[in-house]
Design a protein around this motif. Structure first.
Motif, PDB file in Angstrom:
ATOM      1  N   ASP A   1       8.333  -4.477  -0.354  1.00 40.94           N
ATOM      2  CA  ASP A   1       7.984  -2.709   0.076  1.00 40.94           C
ATOM      3  C   ASP A   1       8.837  -2.002   1.033  1.00 40.94           C
ATOM      4  O   ASP A   1       8.793  -1.222   1.512  1.00 40.94           O
ATOM      5  CB  ASP A   1       6.696  -1.974  -0.111  1.00 40.94           C
TER       6      ASP A   1
ATOM      7  N   ASP B   1       7.550   5.370  -2.718  1.00 44.10           N
ATOM      8  CA  ASP B   1       6.929   5.642  -1.364  1.00 44.10           C
ATOM      9  C   ASP B   1       8.903   6.065  -0.455  1.00 44.10           C
ATOM     10  O   ASP B   1       7.657   6.975   0.290  1.00 44.10           O
ATOM     11  CB  ASP B   1       6.044   4.658  -0.907  1.00 44.10           C
TER      12      ASP B   1
ATOM     13  N   ARG C   1      -8.792  -6.381  -5.663  1.00 47.65           N
ATOM     14  CA  ARG C   1      -9.031  -5.448  -4.587  1.00 47.65           C
ATOM     15  C   ARG C   1     -10.614  -4.275  -5.274  1.00 47.65           C
ATOM     16  O   ARG C   1     -10.337  -3.874  -4.483  1.00 47.65           O
ATOM     17  CB  ARG C   1      -7.743  -4.180  -4.666  1.00 47.65           C
TER      18      ARG C   1
ATOM     19  N   ARG D   1      -0.795   3.585 -11.815  1.00 45.36           N
ATOM     20  CA  ARG D   1      -1.543   2.185 -11.623  1.00 45.36           C
ATOM     21  C   ARG D   1      -2.292   2.056 -13.031  1.00 45.36           C
ATOM     22  O   ARG D   1      -3.563   1.843 -12.532  1.00 45.36           O
ATOM     23  CB  ARG D   1      -1.856   1.719 -10.493  1.00 45.36           C
TER      24      ARG D   1
ATOM     25  N   GLY E   1       0.962  -1.090   0.081  1.00 41.66           N
ATOM     26  CA  GLY E   1      -0.028   0.275   0.033  1.00 41.66           C
ATOM     27  C   GLY E   1       0.655   0.968  -0.399  1.00 41.66           C
ATOM     28  O   GLY E   1       1.374   0.910   0.480  1.00 41.66           O
ATOM     29  N   ALA E   2       1.004   2.135  -1.413  1.00 43.31           N
ATOM     30  CA  ALA E   2       1.751   3.176  -1.164  1.00 43.31           C
ATOM     31  C   ALA E   2       1.658   4.159  -0.061  1.00 43.31           C
ATOM     32  O   ALA E   2       2.372   4.516  -0.089  1.00 43.31           O
ATOM     33  CB  ALA E   2       1.596   3.931  -2.691  1.00 43.31           C
TER      34      ALA E   2
ATOM     35  N   TYR F   1      -3.854  -7.651  -8.802  1.00 47.87           N
ATOM     36  CA  TYR F   1      -4.548  -6.991  -7.817  1.00 47.87           C
ATOM     37  C   TYR F   1      -5.588  -7.800  -7.944  1.00 47.87           C
ATOM     38  O   TYR F   1      -6.787  -8.512  -8.606  1.00 47.87           O
ATOM     39  CB  TYR F   1      -5.036  -6.356  -8.252  1.00 47.87           C
TER      40      TYR F   1
HETATM   41  O1  KDG Z   1       4.365   1.987  -4.062  1.00 48.16           O
HETATM   42  C1  KDG Z   1       4.196   0.595  -4.179  1.00 48.16           C
HETATM   43  C2  KDG Z   1       2.742  -0.118  -4.427  1.00 48.16           C
HETATM   44  O2  KDG Z   1       2.497  -0.152  -5.428  1.00 48.16           O
HETATM   45  C3  KDG Z   1       1.963  -1.078  -3.785  1.00 48.16           C
HETATM   46  O3  KDG Z   1       2.691  -1.439  -2.614  1.00 48.16           O
HETATM   47  C4  KDG Z   1       1.230  -1.280  -3.959  1.00 48.16           C
HETATM   48  O4  KDG Z   1      -0.226   0.213  -3.374  1.00 48.16           O
HETATM   49  C5  KDG Z   1      -0.280  -0.449  -4.082  1.00 48.16           C
HETATM   50  C6  KDG Z   1      -0.619  -0.415  -5.232  1.00 48.16           C
HETATM   51  O5  KDG Z   1      -1.948  -0.272  -5.239  1.00 48.16           O
HETATM   52  O6  KDG Z   1      -0.068  -0.328  -6.427  1.00 48.16           O
END
Ligand code: KDG
Length: 316
Positions: A294, A258, A106, A168, A34-35, A104
């Motif tokens: 991460d 990050d 999600r 993304r 999670g960034a 993902y």
């Molecule tokens: O910056 C790293 C994130 O990309 C990774 O932890 C996962 O949050 C994320 C994502 O949505 O890709």
């Protein structure tokens, strides 16, 4: 009152033990992705007071994410849990030849149900910095509204807004929608931290200088364009290239951006100018690339000072 408040989705992250195609993987290491929580954890390790906000599923994965983030010293007291949607999960794939990619799971996740009503409005207004990324507005319509409402709240309260576009592609319906949403956020931010490729996608610009300039034309006081191993270019009215640090063995670049954001904000919180803060950003980003997860590689304040030559290492 937090030095930094950030919000976004954090998922349980499964990383294969070996490189290779996911279809043939048998064993995965569990951690979290999670960034925004990566940024929060990085800032907390460096000794800052950070709040991370989200909605998690009331399920074992949500409990795991919350305990992990909290265990890193991040304030998670505003986090909400819902029974109506699950915590998101993701898988990383490291191919022997080529880049890391992700899968993902999600869509319809707990975090994607966030609305403007779920925001910790008081905590946002009390922070010194509000950090967001372009991932959150891509999660759902209600998340896009929540992100915009959070930024407005921060601006009203004179909280400095820092923004990492973090494109993304797998999350956006169309490039057109992505560009419109992210550019609107650039316009509301004080600090913008695009990667060079992201800058090329968002602006009609090719060089780091042009990208930084485009951010500043849209109102950012400081733009820092990330150039990977080459470091970064920072523009706060004066343009400076700040070289990166050599990492002998890059294990996984995911998470570097990050770390970079956290290093930059940590520098500002320590009263550093934009160039010195960018140096710190480069250093924390470099640490993040040394491990597959991460956050596992992120430095403490002492480790960072030793790395930057500002403190002697204590070997034993
Ligand atoms: O910056 C790293 C994130 O990309 C990774 O932890 C996962 O949050 C994320 C994502 O949505 O890709």
């Amino acid at each position: 009152t937090p030095d930094v408040l950030t919000l976004g989705e954090t998922m349980v992250l499964f990383s294969p033990d070996e490189p290779g195609p996911t279809k043939h993987q048998q064993t995965f290491k569990k951690s979290l992705g999670g960034a925004e929580s990566n940024v929060a954890i990085a800032l907390s390790r460096l000794g800052n007071d950070v709040t991370w906000h989200s909605t998690l599923g009331a399920d074992p994965h949500g409990k795991y994410v919350n305990s992990f983030v909290r265990g890193e010293g991040v304030d998670t007291s505003t986090v909400e849990f819902t029974n109506d949607a699950p915590t998101g999960i993701m898988f990383k794939e490291r191919r022997a030849f080529g880049e890391t990619s992700v899968y993902y799971y999600r869509h319809g996740s707990a975090a994607s149900t966030m609305t403007p009503d779920d925001l910790p409005a008081d905590a946002i207004a009390e922070a010194d910095y509000f950090h967001l990324t372009g991932i959150t507005p891509a999660l759902s319509d209600s998340c896009r509204e929540a992100t915009l409402a959070a930024v407005e709240r921060a601006r009203e309260a004179d909280v400095t807004v820092s923004f990492d576009p973090n494109i993304r592609y797998k999350l956006w319906g169309s490039d057109e929608e992505m560009r419109r949403t992210l550019l609107a956020l650039v316009e509301k931010s004080d600090i913008v931290l695009p990667g060079i490729e992201e800058g090329r996608t968002l602006f009609d610009a090719g060089t780091p200088d042009e990208i930084a300039n485009a951010c500043r034309d849209r109102g950012a006081a400081i733009a820092v364009v990330k150039l990977g191993a080459e470091g970064a270019l920072v523009d706060d009215g004066e343009v400076t290239r700040v070289p990166g640090y050599k990492v002998e063995r890059v294990v996984d670049p995911i998470g570097a951006g990050d770390g970079f954001a956290a290093g930059f904000l940590d520098g500002r919180l320590h009263g550093l100018g934009a160039v010195e803060a960018t140096k710190r950003a480069n250093a924390v980003g470099a640490f993040a690339t040394t491990v597959t997860g991460d956050v596992e590689g992120l430095p403490t304040e002492r480790e960072l000072d030793v790395f930057l030559g500002e403190r002697e290492a204590l070997q034993r």
